[in-house]
Design a protein around this motif. Structure first.
Motif, PDB file in Angstrom:
ATOM      1  N   GLU A 298     -52.936   0.077  23.733  1.00 30.89           N
ATOM      2  CA  GLU A 298     -53.088  -1.295  24.204  1.00 30.89           C
ATOM      3  C   GLU A 298     -52.108  -1.601  25.333  1.00 30.89           C
ATOM      4  O   GLU A 298     -52.303  -2.554  26.087  1.00 30.89           O
ATOM      5  CB  GLU A 298     -52.861  -2.277  23.048  1.00 30.89           C
ATOM      6  CG  GLU A 298     -53.875  -2.153  21.913  1.00 30.89           C
ATOM      7  CD  GLU A 298     -55.275  -2.498  22.372  1.00 30.89           C
ATOM      8  OE1 GLU A 298     -55.471  -3.579  22.972  1.00 30.89           O
ATOM      9  OE2 GLU A 298     -56.193  -1.676  22.139  1.00 30.89           O
TER      10      GLU A 298
ATOM     11  N   GLY B 177     -51.377   1.813  20.162  1.00 28.28           N
ATOM     12  CA  GLY B 177     -52.810   1.876  19.907  1.00 28.28           C
ATOM     13  C   GLY B 177     -53.270   0.966  18.793  1.00 28.28           C
ATOM     14  O   GLY B 177     -52.540   0.692  17.830  1.00 28.28           O
TER      15      GLY B 177
ATOM     16  N   ILE C   9     -55.748   6.287  23.017  1.00 26.02           N
ATOM     17  CA  ILE C   9     -55.935   5.044  22.263  1.00 26.02           C
ATOM     18  C   ILE C   9     -54.650   4.256  22.441  1.00 26.02           C
ATOM     19  O   ILE C   9     -53.594   4.621  21.912  1.00 26.02           O
ATOM     20  CB  ILE C   9     -56.190   5.313  20.769  1.00 26.02           C
ATOM     21  CG1 ILE C   9     -57.286   6.354  20.556  1.00 26.02           C
ATOM     22  CG2 ILE C   9     -56.512   4.011  20.037  1.00 26.02           C
ATOM     23  CD1 ILE C   9     -58.644   5.946  21.052  1.00 26.02           C
TER      24      ILE C   9
ATOM     25  N   ASN D 225     -59.581   4.243  25.143  1.00 22.24           N
ATOM     26  CA  ASN D 225     -60.101   3.487  23.997  1.00 22.24           C
ATOM     27  C   ASN D 225     -61.610   3.671  23.832  1.00 22.24           C
ATOM     28  O   ASN D 225     -62.350   2.708  23.585  1.00 22.24           O
ATOM     29  CB  ASN D 225     -59.746   2.002  24.130  1.00 22.24           C
ATOM     30  CG  ASN D 225     -58.251   1.762  24.095  1.00 22.24           C
ATOM     31  OD1 ASN D 225     -57.521   2.414  23.339  1.00 22.24           O
ATOM     32  ND2 ASN D 225     -57.765   0.844  24.922  1.00 22.24           N
TER      33      ASN D 225
END
Length: 448
Positions: free
Chosen positions: A378, A257, A376, A398
Motif C-alpha cells: 500500500e 501490504g 503486494i 496488487n
C-alpha cells in the motif's frame, strides 16, 4: 533455471547430424512461404480480417474433429508418463478451441500495424523521411505440447502480413495436423497460398534443427516451451531468436501490504492454472508481517494442496503453530538452493522471509527468469522502488501474475512472453511481429 519434465523437441547438443535432404526440404518450404508472404504483405486490412474471421468460424465448425485428434494425443501422453502440467497444456477440447477461436476474432479486431508511420521528418534539403512498419517475413516457431499456440501464432502472423513455419512437437502431432488442415483450407478459400502457414512436424526433431540452421530462409525464430527447449534453440540457432523465457515468478508481500487482499491474489497466481509460465512459483514475505501472514497463507495453500519448500524462518513460524503440530494437511519441507531457481509448473511453491524490500529485490533479480513479478503493498514509495528496481518484463502491483498474457493485455493473442531486452519484451502481439523500413521522398537531391 530448471523446469519439470520438458519434452525433447530439439537435440540438446548431442552430436546428432542434420540430414542434408531434410535441411533442403525445410529451406524449400521456407522459400515457398516467403513467396506466399509477398501478396499477403500487400493485402488490405479488410482482406486479412475476413481471412481471420473465416478461420475462427471454421475452427468452431470443426471443433469436434480437432478434439477427437487431441484425445488421441492426450492418451499417448498419459501412456508415456508425461507430467500433469504438460498434459494440461496439451489438452485442446471444444471449450478451449472456442476460446482460441475467439482469440482469432480478437486479433482481427486489433488495429493493423502494417503501414503505420512510426516517425518522420523533413530534412534541411527538402527530403521527406518516414519510418513505417512492415512484416518481418517468414517467422519460425518451435514449441511443445501447446495446440493453442498453433492457432495464436497463425492468426498473429497472418494479420501482420507474415508467413510462419511451425514445429509443434511430437506430443501434439495429431492435434496440430487437424488444426492446420482447417487453417490451410480457409487460407486457400480466401485466395492466398496455404504455404503461408506450414509445419515441419513431418521431419521430427530434424525439422526443428533444420529451422535453426535456415539462416537466410527464416527471418526470425521463436522458441516457446520449457527451459531446456528454449536454451537449446538460443544456443544452437543461426537464425535470429527472440527468447521467450520460462517463468520463475515471484510475489513479494511488503510490510505495508493489505494481507487480506494478498491471500486471494497469491492463491489465484499459484493455483488458477499451474502449468503456465505466469503462475507464481515463489513467495517472499517481509519479516515485519511474517508471523501474522505466514500462518494464514500456509493454511490457504494447504487447502489448495500446494506443497511448500521454505527457508528456516518460514519453517519455524509455520511448524510452530498449534503447539508445534503445524498446519493440518500441509506438506512443508526445507528448501534447498536449487529450489530458488526452479520453475515448478506444479502445486508447489517456494517461500522465504526477507528482512527488507531490498533483500526481496536482490533475491528476485538473482533468481528470476525475467518474466513476471508482483508486489503486494500500500506504500506508494515502496511500490515505486520495487517497480523501478526489479528487472523483469512485467511487474504486477496488487494483482495476480496470471494477468501476464497477450489476450489479457488487449493484444488479441500472443506469440509468447519475451524475457529478453532487444526488439520485444513481455507479451508479443502484432507490433512485435513487425520491423520497420525508412522511405525517403526526394525531388532530385544529391549529396555534396
Amino acid at each position: 533455471m530448471t523446469s519439470t519434465a520438458s519434452i525433447s523437441t530439439v537435440p540438446m547438443n548431442n552430436g546428432d547430424s542434420l540430414d542434408p535432404q531434410v535441411f533442403a526440404s525445410v529451406c524449400a518450404m521456407a522459400s515457398l512461404a516467403s513467396k506466399a508472404q509477398q501478396p499477403l504483405a500487400k493485402a488490405s486490412t479488410e482482406a486479412k480480417n475476413e481471412l481471420l474471421i473465416g478461420i475462427a468460424e471454421s475452427l468452431v465448425e470443426h471443433a469436434q474433429e480437432i478434439e477427437s485428434a487431441n484425445e488421441l494425443d492426450v492418451q499417448d501422453a498419459f501412456a508415456s508418463g508425461m507430467d500433469e502440467g504438460l498434459i494440461d497444456r496439451l489438452r485442446f477440447n471444444i471449450e478451449r478451441i472456442a476460446s482460441t477461436a475467439q482469440g482469432v476474432r480478437d486479433v482481427a479486431a486489433q488495429p493493423d500495424p502494417i503501414g503505420e508511420v512510426v516517425r518522420g521528418n523533413k530534412m534541411p534539403n527538402g527530403m521527406r523521411l518516414t519510418q513505417v512498419r512492415v512484416p518481418l517475413g517468414v517467422v519460425g516457431m518451435i514449441y511443445e505440447a501447446r495446440p493453442n499456440v498453433t492457432v495464436d501464432v497463425a492468426s498473429l502472423a497472418l494479420k501482420s502480413g507474415n508467413a510462419v513455419l511451425l514445429r509443434g512437437g511430437h506430443a501434439a502431432k495429431r492435434t496440430n495436423a487437424a488444426t492446420l488442415k482447417v487453417i490451410g483450407a480457409v487460407i486457400a478459400e480466401h485466395g492466398f497460398d496455404p504455404a503461408l502457414v506450414a509445419t515441419v512436424d513431418g521431419f521430427g526433431r530434424q525439422g526443428a534443427t533444420a529451422m535453426m540452421q535456415a539462416r537466410g530462409y527464416i527471418d526470425l525464430l521463436v522458441p516457446r516451451g520449457g527451459a531446456g527447449l528454449i536454451k537449446a534453440v538460443v544456443q544452437q540457432s543461426k537464425v535470429p531468436v527472440i527468447e521467450t523465457g520460462s517463468g520463475n515468478v515471484h510475489i513479494y508481500v511488503d510490510a505495508s501490504g493489505n494481507l487480506d487482499e494478498a491471500v486471494p491474489i497469491i492463491l489465484n497466481a499459484k493455483t488458477q492454472r499451474i502449468s503456465v509460465c505466469n503462475s507464481a512459483e515463489k513467495l517472499l514475505v517481509h519479516r515485519d508481517v511474517a508471523e501474522r501472514f505466514l500462518p494464514v497463507i500456509a493454511k490457504a495453500l494447504a487447502l489448495a494442496d500446494v506443497v511448500l519448500r521454505v527457508d528456516e524462518s518460514t519453517y519455524d513460524i509455520v511448524s510452530g503453530l498449534n503447539n508445534g503440530s503445524g498446519v493440518d494437511g500441509l506438506d512443508m519441507q526445507h528448501a534447498v538452493e536449487e529450489d530458488w531457481d526452479t520453475e515448478y509448473l506444479a502445486l508447489k511453491m517456494g517461500v522465504k522471509v526477507v528482512d527488507s524490500m531490498q533483500e526481496a529485490i536482490d533475491h528476485i533479480n538473482a533468481h528470476s527468469t525475467g518474466h513476471t513479478e508482483a508486489i503486494i503493498a500500500e506504500d506508494y514509495s515502496a511500490i515505486e522502488e520495487f517497480t523501478s528496481a526489479v528487472d523483469s518484463a512485467v511487474i504486477m502491483v496488487n494483482a495476480s501474475t496470471r494477468f501476464t498474457d497477450g489476450g489479457m493485455f488487449g493484444l488479441g493473442a500472443e506469440l509468447g512472453i519475451s524475457t529478453q531486452k532487444m526488439h520485444a519484451r513481455g507479451p508479443m502481439g502484432l507490433q512485435e511481429l513487425t520491423t520497420t523500413k525508412w522511405i525517403a521522398y526526394g525531388t532530385g537531391q544529391v549529396r555534396a
